[in-house]
Write a protein that holds these residues in place. Structure first.
Motif, PDB file in Angstrom:
ATOM      1  N   VAL A 198      16.264 -19.051  -7.078  1.00 60.73           N
ATOM      2  CA  VAL A 198      15.682 -19.439  -5.787  1.00 60.73           C
ATOM      3  C   VAL A 198      16.652 -19.169  -4.632  1.00 60.73           C
ATOM      4  N   ILE A 199      16.069 -18.735  -3.496  1.00 62.33           N
ATOM      5  CA  ILE A 199      16.873 -18.538  -2.279  1.00 62.33           C
ATOM      6  C   ILE A 199      16.774 -19.819  -1.457  1.00 62.33           C
ATOM      7  N   TYR A 200      17.898 -20.345  -1.018  1.00 59.08           N
ATOM      8  CA  TYR A 200      17.879 -21.495  -0.108  1.00 59.08           C
ATOM      9  C   TYR A 200      18.220 -20.977   1.290  1.00 59.08           C
ATOM     10  N   VAL A 201      17.359 -21.269   2.261  1.00 62.40           N
ATOM     11  CA  VAL A 201      17.534 -20.742   3.618  1.00 62.40           C
ATOM     12  C   VAL A 201      17.689 -21.892   4.614  1.00 62.40           C
ATOM     13  N   SER A 202      18.765 -21.846   5.409  1.00 63.54           N
ATOM     14  CA  SER A 202      18.900 -22.865   6.453  1.00 63.54           C
ATOM     15  C   SER A 202      19.719 -22.304   7.611  1.00 63.54           C
ATOM     16  N   PHE A 203      19.282 -22.667   8.821  1.00 59.33           N
ATOM     17  CA  PHE A 203      20.008 -22.257  10.027  1.00 59.33           C
ATOM     18  C   PHE A 203      20.693 -23.450  10.691  1.00 59.33           C
ATOM     19  N   GLY A 204      20.948 -24.494   9.897  1.00 63.32           N
ATOM     20  CA  GLY A 204      21.704 -25.633  10.409  1.00 63.32           C
ATOM     21  C   GLY A 204      20.910 -26.483  11.377  1.00 63.32           C
ATOM     22  N   SER A 205      21.660 -27.232  12.187  1.00 60.45           N
ATOM     23  CA  SER A 205      21.005 -28.242  13.022  1.00 60.45           C
ATOM     24  C   SER A 205      20.761 -27.788  14.455  1.00 60.45           C
ATOM     25  N   MET A 206      21.335 -26.657  14.848  1.00 61.35           N
ATOM     26  CA  MET A 206      21.251 -26.311  16.267  1.00 61.35           C
ATOM     27  C   MET A 206      20.588 -24.970  16.563  1.00 61.35           C
ATOM     28  N   VAL A 207      20.806 -23.981  15.710  1.00 60.84           N
ATOM     29  CA  VAL A 207      20.282 -22.641  15.991  1.00 60.84           C
ATOM     30  C   VAL A 207      18.761 -22.693  16.094  1.00 60.84           C
ATOM     31  N   SER A 208      18.256 -22.081  17.159  1.00 57.72           N
ATOM     32  CA  SER A 208      16.811 -22.021  17.338  1.00 57.72           C
ATOM     33  C   SER A 208      16.436 -20.537  17.375  1.00 57.72           C
ATOM     34  N   LEU A 209      15.753 -20.075  16.347  1.00 53.30           N
ATOM     35  CA  LEU A 209      15.420 -18.647  16.260  1.00 53.30           C
ATOM     36  C   LEU A 209      14.257 -18.307  17.186  1.00 53.30           C
ATOM     37  N   THR A 210      14.213 -17.071  17.646  1.00 54.00           N
ATOM     38  CA  THR A 210      13.059 -16.654  18.440  1.00 54.00           C
ATOM     39  C   THR A 210      11.861 -16.514  17.485  1.00 54.00           C
ATOM     40  N   GLU A 211      10.686 -16.501  18.082  1.00 58.80           N
ATOM     41  CA  GLU A 211       9.487 -16.373  17.258  1.00 58.80           C
ATOM     42  C   GLU A 211       9.518 -15.066  16.462  1.00 58.80           C
ATOM     43  N   GLU A 212      10.020 -14.012  17.141  1.00 65.40           N
ATOM     44  CA  GLU A 212      10.082 -12.704  16.489  1.00 65.40           C
ATOM     45  C   GLU A 212      11.015 -12.752  15.271  1.00 65.40           C
ATOM     46  N   GLN A 213      12.167 -13.436  15.441  1.00 65.83           N
ATOM     47  CA  GLN A 213      13.106 -13.531  14.324  1.00 65.83           C
ATOM     48  C   GLN A 213      12.533 -14.372  13.180  1.00 65.83           C
ATOM     49  N   MET A 214      11.818 -15.435  13.556  1.00 65.80           N
ATOM     50  CA  MET A 214      11.197 -16.289  12.512  1.00 65.80           C
ATOM     51  C   MET A 214      10.216 -15.466  11.697  1.00 65.80           C
ATOM     52  N   GLU A 215       9.458 -14.659  12.417  1.00 61.41           N
ATOM     53  CA  GLU A 215       8.444 -13.851  11.750  1.00 61.41           C
ATOM     54  C   GLU A 215       9.094 -12.845  10.788  1.00 61.41           C
ATOM     55  N   GLU A 216      10.168 -12.213  11.251  1.00 62.53           N
ATOM     56  CA  GLU A 216      10.865 -11.245  10.390  1.00 62.53           C
ATOM     57  C   GLU A 216      11.451 -11.938   9.150  1.00 62.53           C
ATOM     58  N   MET A 217      12.010 -13.124   9.369  1.00 67.34           N
ATOM     59  CA  MET A 217      12.552 -13.883   8.233  1.00 67.34           C
ATOM     60  C   MET A 217      11.433 -14.190   7.236  1.00 67.34           C
ATOM     61  N   ALA A 218      10.330 -14.663   7.783  1.00 65.27           N
ATOM     62  CA  ALA A 218       9.205 -15.074   6.931  1.00 65.27           C
ATOM     63  C   ALA A 218       8.727 -13.902   6.072  1.00 65.27           C
ATOM     64  N   TRP A 219       8.462 -12.766   6.704  1.00 61.08           N
ATOM     65  CA  TRP A 219       7.915 -11.640   5.928  1.00 61.08           C
ATOM     66  C   TRP A 219       8.983 -10.994   5.047  1.00 61.08           C
ATOM     67  N   GLY A 220      10.237 -11.117   5.459  1.00 59.67           N
ATOM     68  CA  GLY A 220      11.336 -10.636   4.609  1.00 59.67           C
ATOM     69  C   GLY A 220      11.412 -11.463   3.329  1.00 59.67           C
ATOM     70  N   LEU A 221      11.267 -12.773   3.465  1.00 59.68           N
ATOM     71  CA  LEU A 221      11.312 -13.640   2.285  1.00 59.68           C
ATOM     72  C   LEU A 221      10.137 -13.342   1.366  1.00 59.68           C
ATOM     73  N   LYS A 222       8.966 -13.181   1.983  1.00 58.05           N
ATOM     74  CA  LYS A 222       7.787 -12.889   1.156  1.00 58.05           C
ATOM     75  C   LYS A 222       7.985 -11.545   0.446  1.00 58.05           C
ATOM     76  N   GLY A 223       8.468 -10.560   1.218  1.00 55.64           N
ATOM     77  CA  GLY A 223       8.634  -9.211   0.682  1.00 55.64           C
ATOM     78  C   GLY A 223       9.652  -9.152  -0.457  1.00 55.64           C
ATOM     79  N   SER A 224      10.594 -10.089  -0.467  1.00 61.98           N
ATOM     80  CA  SER A 224      11.621 -10.080  -1.526  1.00 61.98           C
ATOM     81  C   SER A 224      11.015 -10.477  -2.868  1.00 61.98           C
ATOM     82  N   ASN A 225       9.877 -11.138  -2.785  1.00 59.03           N
ATOM     83  CA  ASN A 225       9.183 -11.598  -3.996  1.00 59.03           C
ATOM     84  C   ASN A 225       9.977 -12.645  -4.770  1.00 59.03           C
ATOM     85  N   LEU A 226      10.951 -13.226  -4.105  1.00 56.60           N
ATOM     86  CA  LEU A 226      11.748 -14.273  -4.757  1.00 56.60           C
ATOM     87  C   LEU A 226      11.245 -15.652  -4.300  1.00 56.60           C
TER      88      LEU A 226
END
Ligand code: UDP
Length: 385
Positions: A198-226
């Motif tokens: 399993v991949i554990y993903v966290s950006f801590g308590s302060m970093v706020s990603l842009t919507e575009e970055q969130m979307e890329e992360m989301a589809w990257g995670l899905k695409g990894s099939n992990l």
């Protein structure tokens, strides 16, 4: 915690955000375990706006490590109303409401100033030392003054004892979480997963990603099939694509608003940590021997990511495009590298090596332990005079 108190008292006053509270609180626990009375100071505002989950730790061990969280009534009284307190004493405002540079650069946010206020106006026991921290640039003058009294000593990693040397009893977590950790949900979900899958993903308590970055992360995670657990703080959830949230119901992924990160990293099902490379997260990944994919955003995170990849060799860094966005293909490529590529064997070997070194540093006679002992001796001598 059986150690007899020898009359010394240290106050730790962290900048009121999670990443600053954790290491100073851990340091306070080390002092307490060596017979020093240690008090964590935080503000009424911090407790009122966030709550501090895990607080029973303090009430159970009140004689060795107590918390005071009321600034204008209760244990510590300052001769001011809450709204008259310097910003930092009121606590960390939500990131979207604060102009961070002016907040941290205000002279009254300086730990030395705050320490002076605390000891001058409070009815706390006299403190031998006050440890404060904020952001590096505020601390230059303080460090210079302290250095003359006491040359710097290196300590760390300040990670709860259960994960490293196991010398402090029942020390399974930092014990002061600003958000409610969803521990049982995570544990139940992980039970069904195989070792290091399993991949554990966290950006801590302060970093706020842009919507575009969130979307890329989301589809990257899905695409990894992990399989993955992703910590998305409540304030960030709306940035996730809704089709992606639907997908998490299929059992491939779990999204939680906060968790006990150490429990995650120590879990045998976790095979990789996708991190923003905050200093605590970096040390936790290193100390618990978890291979990392760094997605740094600002400040020391960029340097920490460089250390992860090039100096310690315990992971890789995902590169951003010209807009600074880590694209889904990049994330997938990096995950593949760490989870099973050619480099993964070397990375895992290095991760094990650094885990052992971290343990050695804080175990009896290790570099960190020796530095803390020297400080405690110094306190004892001061109190015998
Ligand atoms: N953390 C946690 N649960 C989470 C995410 C983070 O307990 O779901 C903790 C993590 O263990 C670390 C701290 O929050 O100790 C974050 O500190 P760091 O320096 O990594 O990042 P910052 O939040 O200061 O950017």
């Amino acid at each position: 915690m059986e150690q007899k108190n020898h009359g010394s008292h240290v106050i730790v006053l962290p900048y009121p955000s999670q990443g600053h509270i954790n290491p100073l609180l851990q340091f306070a626990k080390h002092l307490a375990s060596k017979g020093v009375k240690a008090t964590l100071a935080t503000t009424h505002y911090t407790v009122k706006t966030h709550g501090i989950y895990g607080a029973p730790f303090f009430t159970n061990s009140a004689s060795v490590c107590s918390i005071f969280c009321r600034v204008h009534h209760g244990v510590v009284r300052l001769p001011m109303k809450e709204e008259e307190l310097p910003l930092m004493m009121r606590g960390m405002p939500p990131m979207n409401l604060v102009d961070l540079p002016s907040f941290v650069q205000a002279p009254e946010s300086n730990p030395a100033y705050l320490a002076m206020q605390l000891t001058q106006y409070s009815n706390l026991d006299k403190a031998d030392w006050v440890f404060g921290n904020s952001f590096e640039e505020l601390e230059g003058q303080v460090v210079k003054n302290v250095w003359e009294l006491w040359p710097g000593k290196l300590i760390g990693p300040m990670i709860p004892s259960a994960y490293l040397d196991q010398r402090i009893e029942d020390d399974k977590g930092y014990g002061a979480s600003l958000w409610k950790p969803l521990s049982s949900e995570c544990a139940k979900w992980l039970e069904t997963k195989s070792s290091q899958s399993v991949i554990y993903v966290s950006f801590g308590s302060m970093v706020s990603l842009t919507e575009e970055q969130m979307e890329e992360m989301a589809w990257g995670l899905k695409g990894s099939n992990l399989d993955f657990i992703w910590v998305v703080r409540e304030s960030e959830i709306t940035k996730l694509p809704s089709e992606f949230i639907d997908l998490t119901t299929s059992g491939k992924g779990l999204i939680v608003t906060w968790c006990n990160q150490l429990e995650m990293l120590a879990h045998e099902a976790i095979g990789c940590f996708v991190t923003h490379c905050g200093w605590n997260s970096t040390l936790e990944g290193l100390g618990l021997g978890v291979p990392m994919v760094g997605v740094p955003k600002w400040a020391d995170q960029l340097t920490n990511a460089k250390f992860i990849e090039e100096i310690w060799g315990v992971g890789v860094r995902a590169k951003g495009d010209e807009k600074g966005i880590v694209r889904r293909e990049e994330l997938m490529g990096r995950l593949k590298e760490v989870m099973g590529g050619e480099r993964s064997v070397e990375i895992r070997k290095n991760a094990c090596k650094w885990k052992e070194l971290a343990k050695e540093a804080i175990s009896e006679g290790g570099s960190s332990d020796k530095s803390i002992d020297e400080f405690v001796e110094h306190l004892k001598c001061g109190n015998e005079k």
